[in-house]
Scaffold this motif. Sequence first.
Motif, mmCIF file in Angstrom:
data_model
loop_
_atom_site.group_PDB
_atom_site.id
_atom_site.type_symbol
_atom_site.label_atom_id
_atom_site.label_comp_id
_atom_site.label_asym_id
_atom_site.label_seq_id
_atom_site.Cartn_x
_atom_site.Cartn_y
_atom_site.Cartn_z
ATOM 1 N N ALA A 1 95.974 65.683 -54.375
ATOM 2 C CA ALA A 1 97.043 66.667 -54.174
ATOM 3 C C ALA A 1 97.531 67.268 -55.485
ATOM 4 O O ALA A 1 98.216 68.294 -55.478
ATOM 5 N N ALA A 2 97.198 66.642 -56.606
ATOM 6 C CA ALA A 2 97.717 67.083 -57.905
ATOM 7 C C ALA A 2 96.922 68.255 -58.454
ATOM 8 O O ALA A 2 95.691 68.295 -58.364
ATOM 9 N N ASP A 3 97.644 69.197 -59.033
ATOM 10 C CA ASP A 3 97.006 70.280 -59.787
ATOM 11 C C ASP A 3 96.884 69.905 -61.255
ATOM 12 O O ASP A 3 95.959 70.333 -61.944
ATOM 13 N N GLY B 1 81.214 65.975 -59.959
ATOM 14 C CA GLY B 1 82.641 65.819 -59.759
ATOM 15 C C GLY B 1 83.158 66.754 -58.685
ATOM 16 O O GLY B 1 82.698 67.889 -58.568
ATOM 17 N N LEU B 2 84.129 66.277 -57.915
ATOM 18 C CA LEU B 2 84.665 67.052 -56.796
ATOM 19 C C LEU B 2 86.078 67.572 -57.052
ATOM 20 O O LEU B 2 86.645 68.236 -56.191
ATOM 21 N N LEU B 3 86.639 67.287 -58.238
ATOM 22 C CA LEU B 3 88.017 67.693 -58.512
ATOM 23 C C LEU B 3 88.082 68.877 -59.472
ATOM 24 O O LEU B 3 88.936 68.947 -60.356
ATOM 25 N N THR B 4 87.186 69.814 -59.296
ATOM 26 C CA THR B 4 87.166 70.990 -60.161
ATOM 27 C C THR B 4 88.445 71.810 -59.969
ATOM 28 O O THR B 4 89.055 71.804 -58.902
ATOM 29 N N GLY B 5 88.837 72.496 -61.026
ATOM 30 C CA GLY B 5 90.022 73.342 -60.966
ATOM 31 C C GLY B 5 91.308 72.639 -61.353
ATOM 32 O O GLY B 5 92.359 73.274 -61.448
ATOM 33 N N ILE C 1 84.589 63.208 -62.592
ATOM 34 C CA ILE C 1 85.192 63.619 -61.322
ATOM 35 C C ILE C 1 85.486 65.124 -61.292
ATOM 36 O O ILE C 1 86.145 65.607 -60.373
ATOM 37 N N GLY C 2 84.993 65.844 -62.298
ATOM 38 C CA GLY C 2 85.072 67.300 -62.249
ATOM 39 C C GLY C 2 86.225 67.925 -63.007
ATOM 40 O O GLY C 2 86.440 69.137 -62.908
ATOM 41 N N ILE C 3 86.984 67.135 -63.777
ATOM 42 C CA ILE C 3 88.099 67.685 -64.549
ATOM 43 C C ILE C 3 87.633 67.870 -65.990
ATOM 44 O O ILE C 3 87.451 66.885 -66.727
#
Length: 199
Positions: A86-88, A128-132, A164-166
Motif C-alpha cells: 500500500a505504500a508509495d 520485482g513487482l513493486l515498481t514505481g 523487489i522492483g524499487i
Amino acid sequence: MSNVLIIESSARQQDSISRLLTQQFISQWQAAHPADQITVRDVAFNPVPHLDANLLGGWMKPADQRNDSEQASLDRSNELTDELLAADVLVMAAPMYNFAIPSTLKAWLDHVLRAGVTFKYTATGPQGLLTGKRAIVLTARGGIHTGATSDHQEPYLRQVMAFIGIHDVTFIHAEGVNLSGDFQEKGINHAKALLAQVA
C-alpha cells in the motif's frame, strides 16, 4: 495523496540518532505533503519473529494443511506485506550494527520478500513487482563507512530493494557519530541537511 511507510529498527528508544532523523523526516514530509498518510512500524519495540518453519509452512502449505502456528505466521506476514504494497514511499531507519542492519529489520524484510507477491521468478530470472515506489534509508553509523568495504548495509539494502522492483533509493547517512571530537555533530548536521532536500 501518498502513503508513507516508516520502519524503525533502532534498539535504542532514547538518544537514537536514526530515530532523530525519522522525526525530522516526518516533520518535513508532513509540512510539504499534509494530505499524505504516514504509518510507522517499530520492529525494535514490537519485533517481528525471525523466519522459521512456521512461516515457511504458512507460505508453502495449502490452507487446509496449515496448523494454527503456520496460519498465524502467514497472517502476520500478510499484514506486513499489505502495508508495504500500500505504500508509495518506504522509509527505513537503520543504525549500523556490526557493519550491517539490525536483525529486527532483516526479520521484517524476510516477511515481505515473498515470491509471487513482491517478486516473481521468470524464465530470465527474478523480477520485482513493486515498481514505481520510492525508498529512503536513514542510517546512523558510529564510524565512517561510505564507500568502504566495511559497509555491508547500503549495498545489501540496495540489492534487496532492486530485487523487489524499487530502484529509486536514497540513502542519508549520519556517519562518525561515535568518534571523538565534533564528528557526531558534523555527521548529524550533514544528514539533516540532506534530509531537508528529500521532502
